[in-house]
Design a protein around this motif. Structure first.
Motif, PDB file in Angstrom:
ATOM      1  N   SER A 236       1.251  -0.873   0.456  1.00 23.32           N
ATOM      2  CA  SER A 236       0.119   0.302  -0.006  1.00 23.32           C
ATOM      3  C   SER A 236       0.858   1.560   0.366  1.00 23.32           C
ATOM      4  N   GLN A 237       2.163   1.539   1.362  1.00 20.72           N
ATOM      5  CA  GLN A 237       2.934   2.081   0.678  1.00 20.72           C
ATOM      6  C   GLN A 237       3.809   2.827  -0.334  1.00 20.72           C
ATOM      7  N   LEU A 238       3.427   1.593  -1.278  1.00 21.47           N
ATOM      8  CA  LEU A 238       4.568   1.812  -2.591  1.00 21.47           C
ATOM      9  C   LEU A 238       3.660   2.301  -3.536  1.00 21.47           C
ATOM     10  N   GLY A 239       2.085   1.883  -3.100  1.00 18.36           N
ATOM     11  CA  GLY A 239       0.954   2.282  -4.477  1.00 18.36           C
ATOM     12  C   GLY A 239       0.905   1.353  -5.589  1.00 18.36           C
ATOM     13  N   CYS A 240       1.172  -0.044  -4.720  1.00 17.71           N
ATOM     14  CA  CYS A 240       0.454  -1.171  -5.862  1.00 17.71           C
ATOM     15  C   CYS A 240      -0.943  -1.157  -5.432  1.00 17.71           C
ATOM     16  N   ALA A 241      -0.837  -1.533  -7.380  1.00 16.45           N
ATOM     17  CA  ALA A 241      -3.233  -1.611  -7.415  1.00 16.45           C
ATOM     18  C   ALA A 241      -3.261  -2.682  -6.565  1.00 16.45           C
ATOM     19  N   MET A 242      -4.202  -3.758  -6.048  1.00 16.21           N
ATOM     20  CA  MET A 242      -5.141  -3.914  -5.514  1.00 16.21           C
ATOM     21  C   MET A 242      -6.430  -4.568  -6.508  1.00 16.21           C
ATOM     22  N   THR A 243      -6.510  -5.831  -6.190  1.00 16.93           N
ATOM     23  CA  THR A 243      -7.967  -6.853  -6.282  1.00 16.93           C
ATOM     24  C   THR A 243      -8.761  -7.891  -5.846  1.00 16.93           C
ATOM     25  N   GLU A 244      -9.774  -7.140  -5.767  1.00 17.93           N
ATOM     26  CA  GLU A 244     -10.382  -7.624  -5.055  1.00 17.93           C
ATOM     27  C   GLU A 244     -10.733  -9.104  -4.673  1.00 17.93           C
ATOM     28  N   GLY A 245     -10.455  -9.889  -3.766  1.00 13.68           N
ATOM     29  CA  GLY A 245     -10.286 -11.808  -4.638  1.00 13.68           C
ATOM     30  C   GLY A 245     -11.524 -11.973  -3.032  1.00 13.68           C
ATOM     31  N   PRO A 246     -12.286 -13.168  -3.368  1.00 13.08           N
ATOM     32  CA  PRO A 246     -13.103 -13.990  -2.534  1.00 13.08           C
ATOM     33  C   PRO A 246     -13.233 -14.195  -1.203  1.00 13.08           C
ATOM     34  N   MET A 247     -11.664 -13.783  -0.307  1.00  9.08           N
ATOM     35  CA  MET A 247     -11.819 -13.552   0.910  1.00  9.08           C
ATOM     36  C   MET A 247     -11.294 -12.840   1.242  1.00  9.08           C
ATOM     37  N   GLY A 248     -10.708 -11.962   0.187  1.00 14.20           N
ATOM     38  CA  GLY A 248     -10.111 -10.437   0.521  1.00 14.20           C
ATOM     39  C   GLY A 248      -8.824  -9.703  -0.405  1.00 14.20           C
TER      40      GLY A 248
END
Length: 297
Positions: A236-248
């Protein structure tokens, strides 16, 4: 400290990534906080299952052997501690801190893992990794085809309820979490899964489910669906893109484990929707390959 390649996380994925770089004769720093996700299995005296050539071996023993093998390479350094304050400078340099030590890296591999957030049911957390699990492939066989309970925490319990009859007599405890559709109920019936509507009060004994009406159902083991969260703030600090999965959420990566941030790679449970030891090791190999090959572009 300035290093060519830094790997944050010294569990299965991180060790695997670092090994590829060490064998490419590159300088590698591994930073590890010692909070491996499956450490609860070690505490319970259980073993890792389904990992080729290591089936039935304690995870701690696998990691210890892998670390010892990695550290035989003279280009590898190891730093115990927690990485934080990760940044990308205006000129693209990657930096982070471990305690009072500032570290710069040409390439950074995030193998930071995730932590499990269990449903707030009395007695569940105390049995996590001992008689309460989330992966049938990892722990289902050892229940010896006995009675298996599924404590619903999300509608994903339906997936568990359809899978687990292959491992034992299965009961789905809905616990007020969701209501299966008529089609889902029919599918459960075809699989032989029993559905229990009475709420669960607590877990006792080894895996005894205490219901609100006073009944106690004795199970060989239990499964539930934890939510996951990043174990480290670095992505998060680096700004990496995230994807929302079924568990998180998990870190978005390419087939070569590249994140959305240049020169930052990710692997293991932090970079996939679901995972296990074998998948983490494979992801680590690809992250090591990807990070190394990126220096040739």
């Amino acid at each position: 400290m300035q290093i060519d390649f830094a790997v944050i996380g010294g569990s299965f994925a991180g060790l695997s990534a670092a090994l590829q770089l060490a064998r490419a004769r590159r300088q590698v720093l591994v930073v590890d906080a010692g909070q491996r996700r499956n450490r609860f299995v070690d505490a319970a005296g259980l073993t890792s299952q389904g990992f080729l050539s290591q089936d039935g071996v304690a995870p701690a023993d696998i990691v210890a052997q892998a670390r010892a093998q990695l550290l035989r390479y003279p280009s590898v350094q190891w730093l115990d501690g927690t990485a934080d304050d990760a940044r990308v400078s205006a000129d693209g340099r990657l930096t982070f801190r471990v305690g009072d030590t500032a570290i710069g890296a040409g390439r950074l591999i995030l193998a930071t893992g995730v932590r499990d957030i269990l449903p707030p049911l009395s007695g569940l957390a105390e049995r996590w990794g001992r008689s309460v699990f989330h992966c049938p492939y990892c722990h289902g066989y050892e229940l010896d085809a006995g009675d298996i309970g599924i404590i619903a925490a999300t509608p994903q319990a339906q997936h568990h309820a359809l899978m687990l009859p292959d491992w034992g007599r299965t009961t789905l405890f809905l616990n007020g979490v969701y209501t299966p559709s008529d089609e889902e109920r029919a599918h459960l019936a075809r699989r032989g899964t029993r559905v229990e509507h009475v709420p669960v009060v607590r877990i006792d004994g080894e895996a005894d489910v205490v219901l609100a009406d006073g009944r106690v159902l004795h199970m060989a083991g239990l499964f539930t669906q934890p939510r996951t969260a990043m174990s480290s703030p670095v992505a998060s600090q680096l700004g990496c893109a995230m994807t929302e999965g079924p568990m998180g959420p998990f870190i978005q990566v390419t087939p070569m484990q590249e994140t959305s941030v240049p020169n930052v790679f990710a692997c293991g449970d932090a970079a996939r929707a679901t995972g296990n030891v074998a998948l983490a090791v494979g992801d680590g190999v690809m992250a090591g390959f990807g990070a190394h090959r990126s220096t040739m572009l």
